[in-house]
Design a protein around this motif. Structure first.
Motif, PDB file in Angstrom:
ATOM      1  N   GLU A   1       0.828  -1.218   0.000  1.00  0.00           N
ATOM      2  CA  GLU A   1       0.000   0.000   0.000  1.00  0.00           C
ATOM      3  C   GLU A   1       0.855   1.258   0.000  1.00  0.00           C
ATOM      4  N   ILE A   2       1.935   1.227   0.736  1.00  0.00           N
ATOM      5  CA  ILE A   2       2.836   2.382   0.772  1.00  0.00           C
ATOM      6  C   ILE A   2       3.466   2.605  -0.595  1.00  0.00           C
ATOM      7  N   LEU A   3       3.988   1.545  -1.196  1.00  0.00           N
ATOM      8  CA  LEU A   3       4.602   1.670  -2.520  1.00  0.00           C
ATOM      9  C   LEU A   3       3.584   2.097  -3.567  1.00  0.00           C
ATOM     10  N   HIS A   4       2.380   1.556  -3.473  1.00  0.00           N
ATOM     11  CA  HIS A   4       1.311   1.907  -4.418  1.00  0.00           C
ATOM     12  C   HIS A   4       0.976   3.394  -4.325  1.00  0.00           C
ATOM     13  N   PHE A   5       0.810   3.891  -3.115  1.00  0.00           N
ATOM     14  CA  PHE A   5       0.484   5.308  -2.944  1.00  0.00           C
ATOM     15  C   PHE A   5       1.624   6.199  -3.428  1.00  0.00           C
ATOM     16  N   LEU A   6       2.860   5.825  -3.128  1.00  0.00           N
ATOM     17  CA  LEU A   6       3.998   6.622  -3.596  1.00  0.00           C
ATOM     18  C   LEU A   6       4.029   6.696  -5.120  1.00  0.00           C
ATOM     19  N   GLU A   7       3.747   5.581  -5.778  1.00  0.00           N
ATOM     20  CA  GLU A   7       3.722   5.570  -7.249  1.00  0.00           C
ATOM     21  C   GLU A   7       2.633   6.484  -7.789  1.00  0.00           C
ATOM     22  N   LEU A   8       1.480   6.493  -7.141  1.00  0.00           N
ATOM     23  CA  LEU A   8       0.369   7.334  -7.602  1.00  0.00           C
ATOM     24  C   LEU A   8       0.589   8.810  -7.281  1.00  0.00           C
TER      25      LEU A   8
ATOM     26  N   PHE B   1       3.447  10.415  -6.129  1.00  0.00           N
ATOM     27  CA  PHE B   1       4.757  10.979  -6.442  1.00  0.00           C
ATOM     28  C   PHE B   1       5.464  10.073  -7.447  1.00  0.00           C
ATOM     29  N   PRO B   2       5.062  10.106  -8.709  1.00  0.00           N
ATOM     30  CA  PRO B   2       5.591   9.160  -9.703  1.00  0.00           C
ATOM     31  C   PRO B   2       7.113   9.153  -9.835  1.00  0.00           C
ATOM     32  N   ASP B   3       7.766  10.253  -9.509  1.00  0.00           N
ATOM     33  CA  ASP B   3       9.225  10.303  -9.624  1.00  0.00           C
ATOM     34  C   ASP B   3       9.936  10.044  -8.294  1.00  0.00           C
ATOM     35  N   TRP B   4       9.251   9.443  -7.350  1.00  0.00           N
ATOM     36  CA  TRP B   4       9.787   9.306  -5.993  1.00  0.00           C
ATOM     37  C   TRP B   4      11.087   8.517  -5.930  1.00  0.00           C
ATOM     38  N   LYS B   5      11.332   7.599  -6.864  1.00  0.00           N
ATOM     39  CA  LYS B   5      12.555   6.794  -6.836  1.00  0.00           C
ATOM     40  C   LYS B   5      13.703   7.437  -7.611  1.00  0.00           C
ATOM     41  N   THR B   6      13.433   8.536  -8.295  1.00  0.00           N
ATOM     42  CA  THR B   6      14.468   9.196  -9.082  1.00  0.00           C
ATOM     43  C   THR B   6      15.192  10.234  -8.232  1.00  0.00           C
ATOM     44  N   ASN B   7      16.250  10.779  -8.800  1.00  0.00           N
ATOM     45  CA  ASN B   7      16.982  11.841  -8.116  1.00  0.00           C
ATOM     46  C   ASN B   7      16.185  13.135  -8.074  1.00  0.00           C
ATOM     47  N   GLY B   8      15.127  13.232  -8.845  1.00  0.00           N
ATOM     48  CA  GLY B   8      14.230  14.377  -8.767  1.00  0.00           C
ATOM     49  C   GLY B   8      13.231  14.233  -7.631  1.00  0.00           C
ATOM     50  N   GLY B   9      13.119  13.033  -7.095  1.00  0.00           N
ATOM     51  CA  GLY B   9      12.223  12.760  -5.963  1.00  0.00           C
ATOM     52  C   GLY B   9      13.040  12.453  -4.723  1.00  0.00           C
TER      53      GLY B   9
ATOM     54  N   PHE C   1      -4.446   7.132   7.379  1.00  0.00           N
ATOM     55  CA  PHE C   1      -3.289   7.530   8.173  1.00  0.00           C
ATOM     56  C   PHE C   1      -2.008   7.463   7.346  1.00  0.00           C
ATOM     57  N   VAL C   2      -1.791   6.377   6.641  1.00  0.00           N
ATOM     58  CA  VAL C   2      -0.557   6.210   5.878  1.00  0.00           C
ATOM     59  C   VAL C   2      -0.475   7.232   4.745  1.00  0.00           C
ATOM     60  N   TYR C   3      -1.586   7.502   4.079  1.00  0.00           N
ATOM     61  CA  TYR C   3      -1.570   8.486   2.992  1.00  0.00           C
ATOM     62  C   TYR C   3      -1.278   9.880   3.533  1.00  0.00           C
ATOM     63  N   PHE C   4      -1.850  10.210   4.675  1.00  0.00           N
ATOM     64  CA  PHE C   4      -1.589  11.510   5.287  1.00  0.00           C
ATOM     65  C   PHE C   4      -0.117  11.626   5.695  1.00  0.00           C
ATOM     66  N   GLU C   5       0.414  10.589   6.321  1.00  0.00           N
ATOM     67  CA  GLU C   5       1.805  10.615   6.768  1.00  0.00           C
ATOM     68  C   GLU C   5       2.766  10.759   5.588  1.00  0.00           C
ATOM     69  N   ILE C   6       2.511  10.032   4.532  1.00  0.00           N
ATOM     70  CA  ILE C   6       3.371  10.127   3.353  1.00  0.00           C
ATOM     71  C   ILE C   6       3.312  11.538   2.783  1.00  0.00           C
ATOM     72  N   ALA C   7       2.111  12.050   2.587  1.00  0.00           N
ATOM     73  CA  ALA C   7       1.952  13.395   2.019  1.00  0.00           C
ATOM     74  C   ALA C   7       2.597  14.449   2.903  1.00  0.00           C
ATOM     75  N   ASP C   8       2.496  14.265   4.210  1.00  0.00           N
ATOM     76  CA  ASP C   8       3.023  15.244   5.160  1.00  0.00           C
ATOM     77  C   ASP C   8       4.554  15.214   5.232  1.00  0.00           C
ATOM     78  N   GLU C   9       5.158  14.065   5.149  1.00  0.00           N
ATOM     79  CA  GLU C   9       6.604  13.921   5.354  1.00  0.00           C
ATOM     80  C   GLU C   9       7.426  13.895   4.059  1.00  0.00           C
TER      81      GLU C   9
END
Length: 141
Positions: free
Chosen positions: A28-35, A37-45, A76-84
């Protein structure tokens, strides 16, 4: 010749792999990050900070995952990811800038020495842009 990758030396990646691989919480965490913040694994993310961020989210949301309804956990997890996310991204950007300055091609040192400060900055920005979208980290579970 064997080339060492960040997955080979990153303790956060190892912790994720051994403690959370295949878990619904991780998926779920990886899925939300992909949706979100699509560039989350790149140096731009998040780049090389991606495993550290994921383990932070996993650790920070484990209690909710165990005790709350699945819907409440997702909120909770979506809020935490978006917040941090932006905090980790700023740290990654600073680290990436330092790395680029250190790795800036020196194969034609005489060429760069002949540049003015402004021209040098332009060339450095071009170099950083060429590396920014590289996938700095892949989750291979």
């Amino acid at each position: 010749m064997y080339q060492e990758t960040i997955q080979d030396v990153n303790p956060f990646y190892d912790q994720i792999l051994y403690n959370y691989s295949g878990s619904v919480q991780l998926e779920e965490i990886l899925h939300f990050l992909e949706l979100a913040f699509p560039d989350w694994k790149t140096n731009g993310g998040l780049g090389a900070f991606a495993p550290e961020f994921v383990i932070w989210v996993l650790d920070h949301t484990s209690e909710s995952y165990q005790n709350d309804s699945f819907l409440d956990f997702l909120k909770f997890v979506y809020f935490e990811i978006a917040d941090e996310y932006s905090k980790f991204q700023k740290s990654q950007a600073f680290s990436f800038d330092i790395e680029c300055i250190q790795d800036f091609p020196e194969d034609s040192e005489a060429y760069y020495e002949a540049l003015s400060d402004d021209e040098y900055k332009v060339e450095l920005e071009k170099y950083k842009a060429s590396r920014r979208e590289e996938n700095a980290f892949s989750f291979n579970f």
